[in-house]
Every structure is written in structure tokens, then in C-alpha cells.
Enzyme design. Structure first.
Site, PDB file in Angstrom:
ATOM      1  N   GLY A  37     -52.378  -8.955   6.359  1.00 15.83           N
ATOM      2  CA  GLY A  37     -52.662  -8.386   7.755  1.00 15.83           C
ATOM      3  C   GLY A  37     -51.545  -7.128   8.142  1.00 15.83           C
ATOM      4  N   ALA A  38     -51.364  -6.342   7.252  1.00 11.66           N
ATOM      5  CA  ALA A  38     -50.594  -5.069   7.492  1.00 11.66           C
ATOM      6  C   ALA A  38     -50.886  -3.864   7.814  1.00 11.66           C
ATOM      7  CB  ALA A  38     -49.336  -4.854   6.091  1.00 11.66           C
ATOM      8  N   ASN A  44     -49.073 -12.979   7.224  1.00 13.47           N
ATOM      9  CA  ASN A  44     -49.138 -12.787   8.655  1.00 13.47           C
ATOM     10  C   ASN A  44     -50.516 -12.549   9.120  1.00 13.47           C
ATOM     11  OD1 ASN A  44     -47.973 -10.772  11.038  1.00 13.47           O
ATOM     12  ND2 ASN A  44     -49.478  -9.552  10.203  1.00 13.47           N
ATOM     13  N   LYS A  70     -51.383 -22.789  13.950  1.00 18.37           N
ATOM     14  CA  LYS A  70     -50.083 -22.490  13.931  1.00 18.37           C
ATOM     15  C   LYS A  70     -49.114 -23.504  13.676  1.00 18.37           C
ATOM     16  CE  LYS A  70     -50.677 -17.828  14.146  1.00 18.37           C
ATOM     17  NZ  LYS A  70     -50.366 -17.108  12.858  1.00 18.37           N
ATOM     18  N   ALA A  94     -53.534 -25.181  16.769  1.00 19.43           N
ATOM     19  CA  ALA A  94     -53.635 -26.106  15.852  1.00 19.43           C
ATOM     20  C   ALA A  94     -53.401 -25.389  14.498  1.00 19.43           C
ATOM     21  CB  ALA A  94     -55.021 -26.789  15.875  1.00 19.43           C
ATOM     22  N   ASP A 120     -60.061 -10.226   2.337  1.00 17.62           N
ATOM     23  CA  ASP A 120     -60.103 -11.279   3.461  1.00 17.62           C
ATOM     24  C   ASP A 120     -59.425 -12.524   3.071  1.00 17.62           C
ATOM     25  OD1 ASP A 120     -61.071 -13.239   5.229  1.00 17.62           O
ATOM     26  OD2 ASP A 120     -62.974 -12.599   5.149  1.00 17.62           O
ATOM     27  N   VAL A 121     -58.172 -12.906   3.726  1.00 15.32           N
ATOM     28  CA  VAL A 121     -57.417 -13.862   3.066  1.00 15.32           C
ATOM     29  C   VAL A 121     -58.084 -15.117   3.380  1.00 15.32           C
ATOM     30  CG1 VAL A 121     -55.418 -12.722   3.457  1.00 15.32           C
ATOM     31  CG2 VAL A 121     -56.000 -14.165   5.299  1.00 15.32           C
ATOM     32  N   TYR A 161     -56.224 -21.836  18.023  1.00 15.73           N
ATOM     33  CA  TYR A 161     -54.897 -21.084  17.305  1.00 15.73           C
ATOM     34  C   TYR A 161     -53.683 -21.861  17.183  1.00 15.73           C
ATOM     35  CZ  TYR A 161     -51.597 -17.160  17.619  1.00 15.73           C
ATOM     36  OH  TYR A 161     -50.442 -15.937  17.224  1.00 15.73           O
ATOM     37  N   ARG A 200     -51.856  -3.356  11.129  1.00 16.84           N
ATOM     38  CA  ARG A 200     -51.584  -3.028  12.430  1.00 16.84           C
ATOM     39  C   ARG A 200     -50.470  -4.028  13.100  1.00 16.84           C
ATOM     40  NH1 ARG A 200     -55.638  -5.681  15.233  1.00 16.84           N
ATOM     41  NH2 ARG A 200     -57.283  -6.520  13.965  1.00 16.84           N
ATOM     42  N   SER A 218     -46.131 -19.363  15.301  1.00 18.79           N
ATOM     43  CA  SER A 218     -46.440 -18.976  16.809  1.00 18.79           C
ATOM     44  C   SER A 218     -45.694 -19.924  17.689  1.00 18.79           C
ATOM     45  CB  SER A 218     -47.599 -18.843  17.224  1.00 18.79           C
ATOM     46  OG  SER A 218     -47.438 -18.639  18.856  1.00 18.79           O
TER      47      SER A 218
HETATM   48  P1  NAP Z   1     -53.218  -7.917  15.450  1.00 14.90           P
HETATM   49  O1  NAP Z   1     -52.597  -6.884  15.897  1.00 14.90           O
HETATM   50  O2  NAP Z   1     -54.343  -8.516  15.981  1.00 14.90           O
HETATM   51  O3  NAP Z   1     -53.438  -7.756  13.736  1.00 14.90           O
HETATM   52  C1  NAP Z   1     -53.939  -8.628  13.087  1.00 14.90           C
HETATM   53  C2  NAP Z   1     -53.783  -8.088  11.542  1.00 14.90           C
HETATM   54  O4  NAP Z   1     -54.295  -9.491  10.614  1.00 14.90           O
HETATM   55  C3  NAP Z   1     -54.552  -6.871  11.215  1.00 14.90           C
HETATM   56  O5  NAP Z   1     -53.683  -6.280  10.128  1.00 14.90           O
HETATM   57  C4  NAP Z   1     -55.897  -7.709  10.945  1.00 14.90           C
HETATM   58  O6  NAP Z   1     -56.400  -6.500   9.687  1.00 14.90           O
HETATM   59  C5  NAP Z   1     -55.404  -8.716   9.820  1.00 14.90           C
HETATM   60  N1  NAP Z   1     -56.295  -9.664   9.612  1.00 14.90           N
HETATM   61  C6  NAP Z   1     -57.160 -10.405  10.509  1.00 14.90           C
HETATM   62  N2  NAP Z   1     -58.289 -11.158   9.804  1.00 14.90           N
HETATM   63  C7  NAP Z   1     -57.815 -10.850   8.364  1.00 14.90           C
HETATM   64  C8  NAP Z   1     -58.638 -11.503   7.195  1.00 14.90           C
HETATM   65  N3  NAP Z   1     -59.415 -12.418   7.221  1.00 14.90           N
HETATM   66  N4  NAP Z   1     -57.927 -11.231   6.357  1.00 14.90           N
HETATM   67  C9  NAP Z   1     -56.713 -10.263   6.235  1.00 14.90           C
HETATM   68  N5  NAP Z   1     -56.289  -9.543   7.233  1.00 14.90           N
HETATM   69  C10 NAP Z   1     -56.785  -9.960   8.352  1.00 14.90           C
HETATM   70  O7  NAP Z   1     -52.100  -9.338  15.397  1.00 14.90           O
HETATM   71  P2  NAP Z   1     -50.727  -9.285  15.630  1.00 14.90           P
HETATM   72  O8  NAP Z   1     -50.459  -9.412  17.103  1.00 14.90           O
HETATM   73  O9  NAP Z   1     -49.871  -8.331  15.077  1.00 14.90           O
HETATM   74  O10 NAP Z   1     -50.195 -10.753  14.950  1.00 14.90           O
HETATM   75  C11 NAP Z   1     -49.954 -10.657  13.500  1.00 14.90           C
HETATM   76  C12 NAP Z   1     -49.436 -12.010  13.150  1.00 14.90           C
HETATM   77  O11 NAP Z   1     -48.481 -12.580  14.138  1.00 14.90           O
HETATM   78  C13 NAP Z   1     -50.492 -13.200  13.417  1.00 14.90           C
HETATM   79  O12 NAP Z   1     -50.347 -14.302  12.392  1.00 14.90           O
HETATM   80  C14 NAP Z   1     -50.420 -13.835  14.891  1.00 14.90           C
HETATM   81  O13 NAP Z   1     -51.122 -15.001  15.085  1.00 14.90           O
HETATM   82  C15 NAP Z   1     -48.762 -13.950  14.883  1.00 14.90           C
HETATM   83  N6  NAP Z   1     -48.444 -13.702  16.295  1.00 14.90           N
HETATM   84  C16 NAP Z   1     -48.769 -12.723  17.051  1.00 14.90           C
HETATM   85  C17 NAP Z   1     -48.045 -12.857  18.579  1.00 14.90           C
HETATM   86  C18 NAP Z   1     -48.094 -11.929  19.298  1.00 14.90           C
HETATM   87  O14 NAP Z   1     -47.716 -11.947  20.374  1.00 14.90           O
HETATM   88  N7  NAP Z   1     -48.790 -10.589  18.999  1.00 14.90           N
HETATM   89  C19 NAP Z   1     -47.347 -14.179  18.682  1.00 14.90           C
HETATM   90  C20 NAP Z   1     -47.302 -15.175  18.026  1.00 14.90           C
HETATM   91  C21 NAP Z   1     -47.788 -14.927  16.685  1.00 14.90           C
HETATM   92  P3  NAP Z   1     -57.801  -5.927   9.892  1.00 14.90           P
HETATM   93  O15 NAP Z   1     -57.734  -5.097  11.160  1.00 14.90           O
HETATM   94  O16 NAP Z   1     -57.926  -4.911   8.642  1.00 14.90           O
HETATM   95  O17 NAP Z   1     -58.743  -6.778   9.933  1.00 14.90           O
END
Ligand code: NAP
Length: 246
Positions: free
Chosen positions: A11-12, A89, A158, A156, A62-63, A154, A14, A141
């Protein structure tokens, strides 16, 4: 065998994953940028890395799909002969109150966030065990620790990531592999961008440091946990949350 360390970031394309890829490339690792759908964004992360003198490779996967993860990780090992760092991630949300939560939404969140983490570790651990060295970091998280109304699937997933992390850390420690989790609070990404301004203001009031974090704050923690100096740290959950989980 390839000379540089090889780091996979799922998930790199963005958000936090993009910052993780930039950080790990900056630390001298060949960085594998995994994405699912956002190919253009993933390409732009690669361009950024190359422009600053780093090395990166794109890999669509797709992970949530076990066989696809097998192919993904085996291809990396076949191409480079090593896998040093795995950062799980990739993550999604499908937020509803429990009475409105559909079965498919619950299943999909668990499939990407928790099963996806299991899928990549299953294959990466084999290579790391052979190497007797490796670093795995899983993105949890703070809501996986404290829960959050409207986020049962979500939270559950994490909480599951934290349990998986600690169990695998115990299993892989004898082979010199560390497994840790990072638990972000609220970080400025597309995931939190969907929150209304009012909700964001209310959240900020609950953060002791009084503001959302940046993806770079999370990347710094992951950079540390995957570095050589963190070799005696395993099975931990490092909160990067402005003090929320205190
Ligand atoms: P985001 O901006 O929505 O980005 C999500 C990333 O995951 C994207 O690169 C997306 O790729 C990828 N992804 C989604 N489904 C996928 C799949 N099936 N296979 C491979 N890649 C997939 O999310 P983020 O805020 O950066 O969050 C990143 C991580 O941190 C997540 O695990 C999230 O739960 C955790 N987190 C975030 C926050 C927060 O406040 N933002 C807080 C706590 C934890 P595509 O676009 O190519 O699908």
C-alpha cells in the site's frame, strides 16, 4: 545476491505508505512499492525516489489474495535473492455502526488489513528464516487498542494485527527476525480526509499534542524499527499518535 537491502512496502502508492517508501529508499534500501489500484500514484512515488538518487520497483498485488501474495513475494526473492524488510501498511476502512455493518464490508476490511498481513508474512518469513535476519513492521492503529464507535470492523482488524504481530514475533525471534507494530493515531491522509471539519476539530481536542500527525511521523518510527540499531526490539506496539493512547 543483490547488494542492497530489499524492502517491501504494501500500500505504498499514497498516504502513509508513500512516506514509508520514501523513508526506506532514503535509508539505502531497494524499495518495492506495492499498490493495488493506484498505478499512477505508485509511479509518481517511484519517480520521487529515483529523482533523489534511490532505487525503487513497482509491484501490483491485492494483498487480500493469498496466491497473489505468494507470487508477489516469491518473485521478489527470485529477482533479488533476498528480502530484508517487510512493512505491511495496506489498509482500508468501511466504517458503519454495528447495526448497519454489512457482512461483506466486515469481511473485506478483515481480508485486507488482517489476512493481507498474514498473507505476505507467510511467504516473507520463509526467506527471512533462511537469511536468519529480517525486519517486519505491521501497521496497526490506536483504535485497535482502544476501540472506536463506528469502526468495529477496522478496530477488530487492527487488534488482530497486534495479536498476530506479538505471536509471530515470538515464533521468529530465535531466527533473528524482529516483528513489531506501529499504531498511528490520526494522520493526515486520504483515509482521514473523508472526516468532516467538525469531526476533525473534535478529534484534535482528544489529542494531547493538539493536532493530526503527518505520514512522515509514522515513516520515522518505521525507519527506526527496520534499522540495524533496533535489533533488540521485538513484539512491540509503538504508538505514533500525539499521545492519544496514553
Ligand atoms: P490511504 O491513504 O487510504 O492509503 C491506503 C493504501 O493501501 C493505498 O496505497 C492503497 O493502494 C493500499 N491498498 C488498499 N487496499 C489494498 C489491497 N487490497 N492490496 C494492496 N494495497 C492496498 O491510507 P493511509 O491513511 O495511508 O493508511 C495506511 C495504513 O495506516 C493503513 O493500514 C491504515 O489502516 C493505517 N492507519 C492510518 C491512520 C490514519 O489516520 N491515516 C491511522 C491509523 C492507522 P491503492 O490505492 O493502489 O489501492
Amino acid at each position: 545476491m543483490f547488494k542492497k537491502s530489499v524492502a517491501v512496502v504494501t500500500g505504498a502508492s499514497r498516504g502513509i505508505g508513500r512516506a514509508l517508501a520514501l523513508e526506506l529508499a532514503d535509508r539505502g534500501n531497494l524499495t518495492i512499492i506495492n499498490y493495488n489500484e493506484s498505478v499512477e500514484k505508485a509511479e509518481s512515488v517511484k519517480r520521487e525516489i529515483v529523482a533523489s538518487g534511490g532505487e525503487a520497483v513497482l509491484f501490483q498485488c491485492d494483498v487480500s489474495r493469498y496466491e497473489d501474495c505468494e507470487y508477489f513475494i516469491k518473485e521478489i526473492v527470485r529477482d533479488y535473492g533476498r528480502l530484508d524488510i517487510l512493512v505491511n501498511n495496506a489498509g482500508i476502512t468501511r466504517d458503519y455502526l454495528i447495526m448497519q455493518m454489512k457482512e461483506e464490508d466486515f469481511d473485506q476490511v478483515l481480508a485486507v488489513n488482517l489476512k493481507g498481513t498474514f498473507n505476505t508474512i507467510s511467504f516473507a518469513a520463509r526467506q527471512m528464516m533462511k537469511q536468519r535476519k529480517g525486519r517486519i513492521v505491521n501497521m496497526a492503529s490506536v483504535v485497535g487498542i482502544h476501540g472506536n464507535g463506528g469502526q468495529s470492523s477496522y478496530s477488530a482488524s487492527k487488534a488482530g494485527v497486534i495479536g498476530l504481530t506479538k505471536s509471530v514475533a515470538k515464533e521468529l525471534a530465535p531466527r533473528g527476525i524482529t516483528v513489531n507494530a506501529v499504531a498511528p493515531g490520526f494522520i493526515e491522509t486520504e483515509m482521514t480526509g473523508v472526516l468532516t471539519e467538525e469531526v476533525q476539530k473534535n478529534v484534535e481536542k482528544k489529542i494531547p499534542l493538539g493536532m493530526f500527525g503527518r505520514p512522515e511521523d509514522v515513516a520515522a518510527a518505521v525507519g527506526f524499527l527496520t534499522s540495524d540499531v533496533a535489533g533488540y526490539i521485538t513484539g512491540q506496539v509503538l504508538c505514533v499518535d500525539g499521545g492519544m493512547a496514553m
